[in-house]
Design an enzyme around this catalytic site. Structure first.
Site, PDB file in Angstrom:
ATOM      1  N   GLY A  12       0.803  -1.354  -0.109  1.00 36.67           N
ATOM      2  CA  GLY A  12      -0.205  -0.102  -0.097  1.00 36.67           C
ATOM      3  C   GLY A  12       0.680   1.330   0.014  1.00 36.67           C
ATOM      4  CB  SER A  13       4.318   2.259  -0.796  1.00 36.72           C
ATOM      5  OG  SER A  13       4.489   1.841  -2.162  1.00 36.72           O
ATOM      6  CG  ASN A  14       1.767   3.417  -5.714  1.00 36.82           C
ATOM      7  OD1 ASN A  14       2.145   4.419  -6.259  1.00 36.82           O
ATOM      8  ND2 ASN A  14       2.071   2.112  -6.104  1.00 36.82           N
ATOM      9  NE  ARG A  91      -8.144 -12.424  -7.165  1.00 35.55           N
ATOM     10  CZ  ARG A  91      -8.041 -13.379  -7.401  1.00 35.55           C
ATOM     11  NH1 ARG A  91      -6.646 -13.731  -7.107  1.00 35.55           N
ATOM     12  NH2 ARG A  91      -8.670 -14.347  -8.034  1.00 35.55           N
ATOM     13  CG  HIS A 109       0.406  -1.862 -15.750  1.00 39.44           C
ATOM     14  ND1 HIS A 109       0.316  -3.026 -15.201  1.00 39.44           N
ATOM     15  CD2 HIS A 109       1.405  -2.206 -16.721  1.00 39.44           C
ATOM     16  CE1 HIS A 109       0.778  -3.848 -15.704  1.00 39.44           C
ATOM     17  NE2 HIS A 109       1.681  -3.412 -16.613  1.00 39.44           N
ATOM     18  CG  ASP A 145      -2.581  -4.010 -17.001  1.00 42.06           C
ATOM     19  OD1 ASP A 145      -3.226  -3.455 -16.081  1.00 42.06           O
ATOM     20  OD2 ASP A 145      -2.127  -4.956 -16.922  1.00 42.06           O
TER      21      ASP A 145
END
Ligand code: NHR
Ligand code: GAR
Length: 225
Positions: A12-14, A91, A109, A145
């Site tokens: 969860g760093s973003n 997911r 991404h 993506d």
């Protein structure tokens, strides 16, 4: 005031970068919830310690993707989001889910799309002999993506890089471009026309990491900085 719901699967760093930027720069936005598909996602503790509501929708409890996605959507919609932010969410989402959040769901991404969709992107870039790699913020569409691109960051691939070294270099730029892109959305500056994104007023939607000087003393001859 816009409501944001952030989906994570792990570290969860973003998410953390977005939470910090929202508070530090006083965005007209509230992080309404952080939701994980794994009960052990490390980022949940950070969110809770910052007073943010957290929830877990464990994909292993659902026999089919559609059932998981329905439960996830129900939890998300309880927070009335204006924007859903995928931040290291692992997911693949069904078409029905993606359509429900059409034009209001972003992902980051870890590659310069359209190169290297899918997983293990840093190893893919190394295997392809890329000299430049990076990350892409895009709207989520049912084609994995491949949604409209909001921002990209580029970093050099250096001699001796392995996937972990490259991932760390890319991640540092994710923490810059993702909060920036989310803020643009919160400010109502992002419009979608078909496959393209327009930012109004315009500003650079790219970031080039230029740390050449920082590394100059450690480069050996022939590395081709
Ligand atoms: N869903 C749709 N429909 N479209 C996109 O663009 C999506 C998406 C869901 C997630 C993030 C994406 C990435 O940035 C994302 C974009 C997971 C996988 C994957 O194969 C692929 C791409 C992305 C996220 N996941 C495996 C699966 O079976 C599980 C892997 C795991 O749990 O470690 O879902 O890369
Ligand atoms: C980030 O590099 C993100 O781009 C990538 O995983 C990392 C998550 O880190 N996302 C994907 O690979 C999605 N399939 P974080 O949890 O610390 O934000």
């Amino acid at each position: 005031m816009k409501n944001l719901v952030i989906l994570i699967s792990g570290r969860g760093s973003n998410m953390e970068a977005i939470v910090r930027a929202c508070a530090h720069d006083a965005w007209p936005a509230k992080i309404a919830a952080v939701i994980a598909n794994r009960p052990d996602a490390a980022g949940l503790a950070f969110a809770a310690s910052h007073g943010i509501a957290t929830a877990v929708v464990d994909h292993r409890q659902y026999p089919e993707r559609a059932a998981f996605d329905a439960a996830l959507a129900q939890t998300i919609d309880g927070y009335a989001p204006d924007l859903v932010v995928l931040a290291g969410f692992m997911r693949v989402l069904t078409e029905g889910f993606v359509d429900h959040y059409s034009g209001r769901m972003l992902n980051i991404h870890p590659s310069l799309l359209p190169s290297f969709p899918g997983l293990k992107t840093h190893q893919q870039a190394l295997d392809a002999g890329c000299r430049v790699h990076g990350a892409t913020v895009h709207f989520v569409t049912s084609r994995l993506d491949h949604g409209p691109i909001v921002a990209q960051s580029a970093v050099p691939v250096r001699a001796g890089d392995d996937a972990a070294a490259l991932a760390a270099r890319v991640l540092a730029t994710e923490h810059v471009i993702y909060p920036r892109a989310v803020r643009w959305f919160v400010e109502g500056r992002v419009t979608l026309d078909g496959a393209h994104v327009t930012l109004t007023p315009p500003e650079p939607q790219w970031l080039f990491l230029d740390d050449t000087n920082a590394h100059a003393n450690t480069q050996t001859a022939g590395e081709g900085v």
